[in-house]
Design a protein around this motif. Structure first.
Motif, PDB file in Angstrom:
ATOM      1  N   UNK A   1       0.836  -1.199   0.000  1.00  9.02           N
ATOM      2  CA  UNK A   1       0.000   0.000   0.000  1.00  9.02           C
ATOM      3  C   UNK A   1       0.876   1.256   0.000  1.00  9.02           C
ATOM      4  N   UNK A   2       1.960   1.201   0.783  1.00  9.92           N
ATOM      5  CA  UNK A   2       2.910   2.317   0.807  1.00  9.92           C
ATOM      6  C   UNK A   2       3.587   2.462  -0.553  1.00  9.92           C
ATOM      7  N   UNK A   3       3.830   1.331  -1.231  1.00 13.23           N
ATOM      8  CA  UNK A   3       4.475   1.367  -2.551  1.00 13.23           C
ATOM      9  C   UNK A   3       3.609   2.105  -3.561  1.00 13.23           C
ATOM     10  N   UNK A   4       2.314   1.829  -3.538  1.00 13.64           N
ATOM     11  CA  UNK A   4       1.395   2.503  -4.463  1.00 13.64           C
ATOM     12  C   UNK A   4       1.410   4.009  -4.227  1.00 13.64           C
ATOM     13  N   UNK A   5       1.347   4.400  -2.962  1.00 16.52           N
ATOM     14  CA  UNK A   5       1.354   5.822  -2.618  1.00 16.52           C
ATOM     15  C   UNK A   5       2.698   6.464  -2.952  1.00 16.52           C
TER      16      UNK A   5
END
Length: 205
Positions: free
Chosen positions: A110-114
């Protein structure tokens, strides 16, 4: 970019598996589904139920990709030569946000997408802010110079709970990664069993 509205750990509890293998997962202490009926005994799943569950698990693992985007990846996997399930895994792992996650530049998918959508990542020297961007073999992925001191990056590099797979070559001193090859299912370090063959059966109905 579509927004994910559900709480990410509810995905774990709904599926009954710690799909990211994280120590913080509530399944480690509450091994049952969410809600007032979560502790009821579950009946045996039908073939359709097993296929749907396999699809939801794979979709959820990569940050709850939308059904439309996931179906588009499946159609591309089916169009290519070879095993559709293996092709699907290759396409999912070839997403820019997946590579950023595998390289341990950030702690979660999820952090990667952001991280990607906020413009912190360069591909072959050019800024790319599309998480679903398909990385090609040999592409160089790096954290932008002004983003290298972000706390999320410094903490992720030190994470001991997962290793970088061998199809992603990483220099953590320079925060640069290279996509070395397209992985097969057996190459991908999933914490739980993924069943892309059941996903293929689901869409082939």
């Amino acid at each position: 970019m579509s927004k994910r509205h559900s709480v990410k750990y509810k995905i774990d509890r709904r599926l009954g598996e710690n799909i990211w293998g994280r120590p913080k997962s509530p399944l480690n202490t509450r091994a049952y589904g969410p809600g007032q009926h979560g502790q009821r005994r579950k009946g045996k799943l039908s073939d359709y139920g097993l296929q749907l569950r396999a699809k939801q698990k794979l979709k959820g693992y990569y940050g709850s990709i939308t059904e439309k985007a996931f179906r588009r990846l499946y159609d591309e996997a089916a169009r290519r030569k070879g095993d559709t399930g293996e092709n699907l895994i290759g396409l999912l792992e070839g997403r820019l946000d997946a590579i950023v996650y595998r390289a341990k530049f950030v702690p979660t998918v999820f952090a990667a997408r952001q991280f990607v959508s906020h413009g912190h990542v360069l591909v072959n020297g050019k800024r790319v802010n599309i998480p679903s961007y398909q990385v090609k073999i040999g592409d160089k992925i790096e954290v932008r110079e002004r983003s290298k001191q972000l706390t999320v990056v410094l903490e992720a590099v030190q994470l001991a709970e997962r290793d970088v797979p061998d199809y992603v070559e990483v220099d953590h001193n320079k925060l640069v990664a290279t996509y070395a090859r397209v992985p097969t299912l057996s190459d991908v370090p999933y914490p739980v069993q993924m069943e892309p063959n059941l996903v293929v059966e689901f869409y082939s109905r």
